[in-house]
Every structure is written in C-alpha cells, then in structure tokens.
Design an enzyme around this catalytic site. Structure first.
Site, PDB file in Angstrom:
ATOM      1  CE  LYS A  88      -4.475   0.687   0.007  1.00 32.99           C
ATOM      2  NZ  LYS A  88      -5.551  -0.020  -0.489  1.00 32.99           N
ATOM      3  N   GLY A 188     -27.135   0.817  -0.704  1.00 27.68           N
ATOM      4  CA  GLY A 188     -26.256   1.451  -1.785  1.00 27.68           C
ATOM      5  C   GLY A 188     -26.163   1.178  -3.317  1.00 27.68           C
ATOM      6  N   GLY A 190     -24.840   2.669  -5.947  1.00 27.72           N
ATOM      7  CA  GLY A 190     -23.799   3.304  -6.698  1.00 27.72           C
ATOM      8  C   GLY A 190     -23.258   2.627  -7.677  1.00 27.72           C
ATOM      9  CB  VAL A 192     -20.289  -2.110  -6.332  1.00 25.11           C
ATOM     10  CG1 VAL A 192     -20.450  -3.751  -6.162  1.00 25.11           C
ATOM     11  CG2 VAL A 192     -18.865  -1.807  -6.241  1.00 25.11           C
TER      12      VAL A 192
HETATM   13  P1  NAD Z   1     -20.289   4.480  -4.781  1.00 28.44           P
HETATM   14  O1  NAD Z   1     -19.716   5.617  -4.334  1.00 28.44           O
HETATM   15  O2  NAD Z   1     -20.311   4.505  -6.333  1.00 28.44           O
HETATM   16  O3  NAD Z   1     -21.549   4.146  -4.164  1.00 28.44           O
HETATM   17  C1  NAD Z   1     -22.010   4.264  -3.154  1.00 28.44           C
HETATM   18  C2  NAD Z   1     -23.517   4.365  -2.790  1.00 28.44           C
HETATM   19  O4  NAD Z   1     -23.829   4.289  -1.471  1.00 28.44           O
HETATM   20  C3  NAD Z   1     -23.771   5.788  -3.277  1.00 28.44           C
HETATM   21  O5  NAD Z   1     -25.035   5.674  -3.921  1.00 28.44           O
HETATM   22  C4  NAD Z   1     -24.196   6.396  -2.000  1.00 28.44           C
HETATM   23  O6  NAD Z   1     -25.374   7.496  -1.991  1.00 28.44           O
HETATM   24  C5  NAD Z   1     -24.499   5.413  -1.217  1.00 28.44           C
HETATM   25  N1  NAD Z   1     -24.828   5.739   0.318  1.00 28.44           N
HETATM   26  C6  NAD Z   1     -23.753   6.387   0.981  1.00 28.44           C
HETATM   27  N2  NAD Z   1     -23.945   6.766   2.194  1.00 28.44           N
HETATM   28  C7  NAD Z   1     -25.193   5.711   2.618  1.00 28.44           C
HETATM   29  C8  NAD Z   1     -25.818   5.267   3.468  1.00 28.44           C
HETATM   30  N3  NAD Z   1     -25.357   5.574   4.700  1.00 28.44           N
HETATM   31  N4  NAD Z   1     -26.919   4.453   3.549  1.00 28.44           N
HETATM   32  C9  NAD Z   1     -27.337   4.085   2.047  1.00 28.44           C
HETATM   33  N5  NAD Z   1     -26.642   4.429   1.057  1.00 28.44           N
HETATM   34  C10 NAD Z   1     -25.477   5.246   1.212  1.00 28.44           C
HETATM   35  O7  NAD Z   1     -19.222   3.462  -4.392  1.00 28.44           O
HETATM   36  P2  NAD Z   1     -18.984   1.885  -5.151  1.00 28.44           P
HETATM   37  O8  NAD Z   1     -17.750   2.063  -5.989  1.00 28.44           O
HETATM   38  O9  NAD Z   1     -20.254   1.521  -5.676  1.00 28.44           O
HETATM   39  O10 NAD Z   1     -18.569   1.229  -3.845  1.00 28.44           O
HETATM   40  C11 NAD Z   1     -19.405   0.924  -2.777  1.00 28.44           C
HETATM   41  C12 NAD Z   1     -18.742   0.156  -1.590  1.00 28.44           C
HETATM   42  O11 NAD Z   1     -17.862  -1.035  -2.080  1.00 28.44           O
HETATM   43  C13 NAD Z   1     -17.554   1.115  -1.003  1.00 28.44           C
HETATM   44  O12 NAD Z   1     -17.502   0.683   0.421  1.00 28.44           O
HETATM   45  C14 NAD Z   1     -16.456   0.554  -1.654  1.00 28.44           C
HETATM   46  O13 NAD Z   1     -15.118   0.988  -0.999  1.00 28.44           O
HETATM   47  C15 NAD Z   1     -16.520  -0.884  -1.920  1.00 28.44           C
HETATM   48  N6  NAD Z   1     -15.843  -1.422  -3.032  1.00 28.44           N
HETATM   49  C16 NAD Z   1     -15.824  -0.867  -4.302  1.00 28.44           C
HETATM   50  C17 NAD Z   1     -15.166  -1.597  -5.131  1.00 28.44           C
HETATM   51  C18 NAD Z   1     -15.283  -1.067  -6.623  1.00 28.44           C
HETATM   52  O14 NAD Z   1     -14.988  -1.824  -7.754  1.00 28.44           O
HETATM   53  N7  NAD Z   1     -16.100   0.129  -6.943  1.00 28.44           N
HETATM   54  C19 NAD Z   1     -14.175  -2.535  -4.955  1.00 28.44           C
HETATM   55  C20 NAD Z   1     -14.157  -3.030  -3.569  1.00 28.44           C
HETATM   56  C21 NAD Z   1     -15.022  -2.471  -2.742  1.00 28.44           C
END
Ligand code: NAD
Length: 362
Positions: A88, A188, A190, A192
């Site tokens: 990291k 959530g 977003g 994923v």
């Molecule tokens: P993102 O920011 O695109 O989506 C997150 C969503 O969660 C948003 O729509 C946001 O409005 C919503 N949100 C935030 N706070 C909230 C709450 N308290 N209650 C309900 N919804 C809430 O993020 P992402 O890329 O979709 O990632 C989602 C999670 O997965 C994160 O924790 C991220 O660290 C983890 N993750 C993502 C990836 C990836 O490939 N994108 C890989 C490993 C881990």
C-alpha cells in the site's frame, strides 16, 4: 529525491508486529511529496495496493494506516488465489489542494525505483488521472483509463464477485444456489450496487434497494424492477440476504440485534465495526457472513488482469472463482466453529506459508 529503506529486521517494532518486508519513506522538497510505501509480503508475487492521499494529522498515523492496509492486501490477494502480494502507499497531503502533476510523477519515480516489487492503483484521494501521471514514470501502476490501455471501471467485476459470494452463501444455507424467489436488500445503489441489482434481478431475486441519494435510488429501482425502501428502516424488513454496498461499519451490535436475515454479503469495505466481537456475534446468531475482503476482490482481480494482459472474459472468470473460495471459507468456519473472517484469514495464511516453503526448497 531521497528515500530511506527500512528492512523488517530494523529497530521499528511496529514493522515486525505486522511482519512487513520493507517500508520506504519518500520525501521530495521540490514537489512537497511526503509518502510511505509499505511492502507487506511478496511471497506470492509483487505487492499490489492502492495509493491513498490523505491529510494525516501526524506521520505516525500515516505509518499506522499504511502498515494496516498493506497487510490486509496480502490477505486479500492470497484468499482470491492471485499470484500477488500485499502493499500500500500513502501520500500525506490534501488531495484537493496539494496534488500536482510533478508530485504524482515524483511519487511514480519512487515506485520505479522499487523495480516491480510494488504495483499501485487508485485509492481514496487518487484517481485515474493520477495513475496516468504515475504511468509516465513507471509501468508498475494499474487502473489507468481504458483509452491508454487500462482496464477501466472495476465495479462490474466487483459486483460479479459479490454476486457469486452471495450464491455460495445461499447454497450453504438452502442447499441450492438458485436465487429465484430469494429476497436481497442492497444498501447503496452506486457503481457496484447498481450492477449487483441487475445481476440479482436477472435471476429473479426479489430486491429491496436503499440509498441516501434519492434520485439514484428511484432511477435504479425503476430500471431493474426493485423496491425502494427507506434506508433507516432497512433492518425492520424481512429479507434473506443483506448486501451492504455503501459504507463500512454497518454491521455492529445494534444492527445485528435487529437483523432477521440469514446471510450478509456485500461489497463495502470494513463492514464489521468491531471485527472480533461482531464476527463472533454473527456466528452465535447463525448469520452467514461472507468476509468483505474476499467477495469484494473484483477490483483487485481487475487490476491483476491489467498487469497480466487484459481480457474481459478471463477477468469475469476469475471473479466467478469467488464462489468456490467463499464455499471453502464457509466450510472451514463450520467445521472449526470459528467466525468466517478467521476462517478466511487462516486459509490465506496457509496458502502463503505453503508457497513460501516450495519457493525456499530450491
Ligand atoms: P459509490 O460511491 O459509487 O456508491 C456508494 C453508494 O452508497 C452511493 O450511491 C451513495 O449515495 C450510497 N450511500 C452512501 N452512504 C449511504 C448510507 N449511509 N446508506 C445508504 N446508501 C449510502 O461506491 P461503489 O464504487 O459502488 O462502492 C461501494 C462500496 O464498495 C464502497 O464501500 C467501496 O469501498 C466498496 N468497494 C468498491 C469496489 C469497486 O470496484 N467500486 C471494490 C471493492 C470495494
């Protein structure tokens, strides 16, 4: 440009607690760069890990963070079956005001000096543009934009891995991994979350969705035929599977006491507020918990594919392997009567130890 390299046998007890191989402190007066790169373990392959840019209050806090995060990457790569180690990087500074092309490129020069033992990617406070700058100085970086040969958005791969993690848990609990008629609450919607909802609906699962972004929530619910629910009341509902895809720490003593589901499997990082206590509580309550670092490894798989020569088909296949890996973890958890997180850690440690032995026997 100057760097101090501290081997794990040095005076720093913190390094030996975590078992790091090497920690590099990077400092450059011209650009203001202050960064730490931690290489935790390279038994399985080069250490991979994102670079976080954060305005740490103290250098000790930055060191603690990078040591903890790099160790977690070793476990993540090992449990997923990838030939990668864990590392990291952290850059101390405010990503909104302190970041410049020169700073990122100088950081890239430090990575280049590590001769491929560390490969980085984006993390909190860094993005594709920064990876592009790093790429100008070193090839040991992934997550560059698709337009310059990168693998692009990892979210579909992450969602696929989570989907197969869910299926493995469903198989364990119900004897079949068919999701038709099962109910899933995806918190959530977003990057994923949305892809996951699509995959679940394709298998005719009943899907509840919640998000604090009401516009996005309404759009995703309508597009996939899911039911939008109030985020605050999520745990009062009856559903089979809780898929946290927003923030961490949503699993804690308070929420566990309200949960009626049999399975927790989602993408969010650090889902358990207190890993030891909460994972034990879940075991006692009979809720199957798919370790987050295992089933959200799609992002890492995507990065790995970028290094190995990107093929979308192969990447998706690797994400599907999360099904078997999760089954193995659940099996060990059941037979040893230990929380799934501990089972996953033990499997990862065994793989590293086995490979270390074969490598040292020549
Ligand atoms: P993102 O920011 O695109 O989506 C997150 C969503 O969660 C948003 O729509 C946001 O409005 C919503 N949100 C935030 N706070 C909230 C709450 N308290 N209650 C309900 N919804 C809430 O993020 P992402 O890329 O979709 O990632 C989602 C999670 O997965 C994160 O924790 C991220 O660290 C983890 N993750 C993502 C990836 C990836 O490939 N994108 C890989 C490993 C881990």
């Amino acid at each position: 440009m100057s760097s101090i390299q501290l081997e794990s046998s040095s005076i720093f007890s913190q390094l030996s607690i975590f078992g790091h191989q090497k920690v590099v402190f990077c400092k450059d007066e011209d650009t203001g760069l202050k960064a730490i790169i931690a290489i935790h373990d390279t038994t399985l392959g080069p250490a991979i890990g994102g670079t976080r840019m954060w305005p740490y209050e103290t250098e000790a806090m930055a060191l603690k963070d990078v040591l903890r995060l790099s160790q977690a990457m070793t476990y993540k790569a090992a449990i997923t079956g990838l030939n990668l180690g864990g590392g990291k990087g952290v850059i101390i500074g405010d990503s909104r005001t302190d970041k410049t092309e020169a700073l990122m490129r100088r950081y890239g020069r430090f990575i280049e000096n590590l001769n491929g033992s560390f490969i980085t990617a984006e993390e909190v406070g860094t993005g594709p543009k920064d990876m592009e700058y790093i790429r100008m100085e070193t090839k040991y970086v992934t997550g560059v934009p698709e337009s310059i040969g990168g693998s692009g958005d990892p979210s579909p791969v992450t969602a696929k891995g989570v989907f197969f993690g869910i299926k493995a848990c469903v198989k364990e609990l119900y004897g079949t991994d068919n999701l038709a008629g099962r109910s899933v609450a995806v918190q959530g919607t977003g990057h994923v979350g949305e892809h996951l909802v699509g995959l679940l609906r394709d298998e005719n699962a009943k899907v509840y969705v919640s998000d604090i972004n009401e516009e996005r929530l309404a759009r995703v619910a309508k597009k996939y035929g899911a039911e939008a629910v109030n985020n605050n009341n999520l745990f009062d509902l009856d559903f089979d599977i809780y898929a946290p895809c927003a923030l961490g720490a949503t699993i804690n003593t308070e929420t566990i006491s309200r949960m009626k589901c049999g399975i927790i499997a989602g993408s969010a990082n650090n889902q358990l507020r207190d890993e030891k206590a909460d994972s034990q509580l879940l075991l006692e309550k009979g809720i199957l918990y798919a370790p987050d670092y295992l089933i959200n490894a799609g992002g890492l798989i995507n990065a790995y594919s970028e290094i190995a020569g990107y093929s979308k088909k192969r990447t998706m296949q690797l994400a599907e392997n999360i099904y078997e890996a999760t089954r193995e973890v659940l099996k060990k958890s059941k037979s040893d009567q230990i929380p799934t997180v501990l089972a996953a850690n033990a499997i990862a440690e065994k793989r590293i130890s086995d490979i270390r032995k074969i490598k040292s026997s020549f």
